[in-house]
Design an enzyme around this catalytic site. Structure first.
Site, PDB file in Angstrom:
ATOM      1  CE1 TYR A  78      36.041  59.593  -3.377  1.00 15.33           C
ATOM      2  CE2 TYR A  78      36.957  60.022  -5.552  1.00 15.33           C
ATOM      3  CZ  TYR A  78      36.548  59.127  -4.586  1.00 15.33           C
ATOM      4  OH  TYR A  78      36.664  57.771  -4.805  1.00 15.33           O
ATOM      5  N   GLY A  79      38.520  62.669  -1.381  1.00 17.44           N
ATOM      6  CA  GLY A  79      38.624  62.139  -0.021  1.00 17.44           C
ATOM      7  C   GLY A  79      40.041  62.248   0.485  1.00 17.44           C
ATOM      8  CB  SER A  80      42.381  59.712   1.875  1.00 14.65           C
ATOM      9  OG  SER A  80      42.448  58.805   0.788  1.00 14.65           O
ATOM     10  CG  PHE A 124      37.682  65.150  -9.129  1.00 14.99           C
ATOM     11  CD1 PHE A 124      37.553  66.532  -9.064  1.00 14.99           C
ATOM     12  CD2 PHE A 124      36.790  64.359  -8.418  1.00 14.99           C
ATOM     13  CE1 PHE A 124      36.541  67.114  -8.312  1.00 14.99           C
ATOM     14  CE2 PHE A 124      35.780  64.927  -7.664  1.00 14.99           C
ATOM     15  CZ  PHE A 124      35.655  66.311  -7.608  1.00 14.99           C
ATOM     16  CD  GLU A 139      43.103  55.748  -3.586  1.00 13.04           C
ATOM     17  OE1 GLU A 139      41.961  55.320  -3.273  1.00 13.04           O
ATOM     18  OE2 GLU A 139      43.801  56.433  -2.811  1.00 13.04           O
TER      19      GLU A 139
END
Length: 214
Positions: free
Chosen positions: A42-44, A40, A117
């Site tokens: 949601y940003g980069s 999932f 990440e």
């Protein structure tokens, strides 16, 4: 972000080792569902996934919301002028993109994600249930939520402080404002409307205009 670039932005920064990231990933995968998995984003990861995927779709995650809540002293900021990155913080819900990774590629592709990440810390990998926009189950997916106990957690910043950081910070990967605008563009391209982040975008644009940068 390479370790050398990170240390250019913040010479004293803490970075996880390759062995630490491998151990974290292996521990996480002990609880993986069988077969293909979803990530999932949601940003980069929406506009720069950097992993091999089979397909993608818009998905909803309940119980978490997209927020600029991770202080960045490298990449999109420096030790002297920290920027911000998005995280998933408790409460609300979030529309993002579910990327499906083939079973045979899970280890290799998640290793890439962990190197990206989990290098600086601040995120917790987590298995979550995602649905489509109508609430129908899609998959048990993995994502990265914010660690509120981490030293770089910034979920309590005021809106003016968020705007100031996004409008002024930059690092070896570029500016924090560029990160924001790329994310907004990727969300719009997929017809995802995030009213809060759109407001942040307007305010950052105004701040850049006042500074003569737009």
């Amino acid at each position: 972000m390479g370790m050398l670039l990170a240390r250019q932005d913040d010479p004293a920064i803490w970075l996880s080792s390759e062995a630490e990231r491998a151990a974290s990933l292996n521990a996480f995968l002990k609880y993986r569902p069988a077969g293909d998995i979803c990530v999932f984003a949601y940003g980069s990861l929406i506009w720069n996934p950097a992993i091999k995927t089979m397909d993608q779709c818009v998905a909803r995650l309940s119980g978490w919301h997209r927020l600029f809540c991770l202080s960045m002293t490298a990449g999109r900021g420096t030790a002297a002028l920290p920027g911000l990155a998005l995280g998933l913080d408790h409460g609300g819900d979030c529309l993002g993109i579910a990327y499906r990774i083939a079973q045979k590629d899970v280890q290799s592709e998640l290793s890439i994600l962990w190197s990206r990440e989990m290098l600086l810390g601040g995120y917790i990998p987590k298995w979550v249930e995602i649905t489509d926009q109508d609430g129908h189950p899609v998959a048990n997916a993995m994502t990265f939520v914010i660690d509120p106990s981490h030293r770089n957690y910034a979920g309590d910043l005021s809106t003016p402080a968020i705007i100031r950081r996004l409008a002024t910070a930059a690092g070896s990967w570029g500016s924090a404002a560029d990160y924001l605008f790329r994310t907004l563009a990727a969300l719009r391209e997929r017809q995802i409307h995030d009213a809060h982040q759109e407001k942040i975008g307007v305010l950052v644009t105004s701040a850049l205009q006042c500074a003569g940068q737009v």
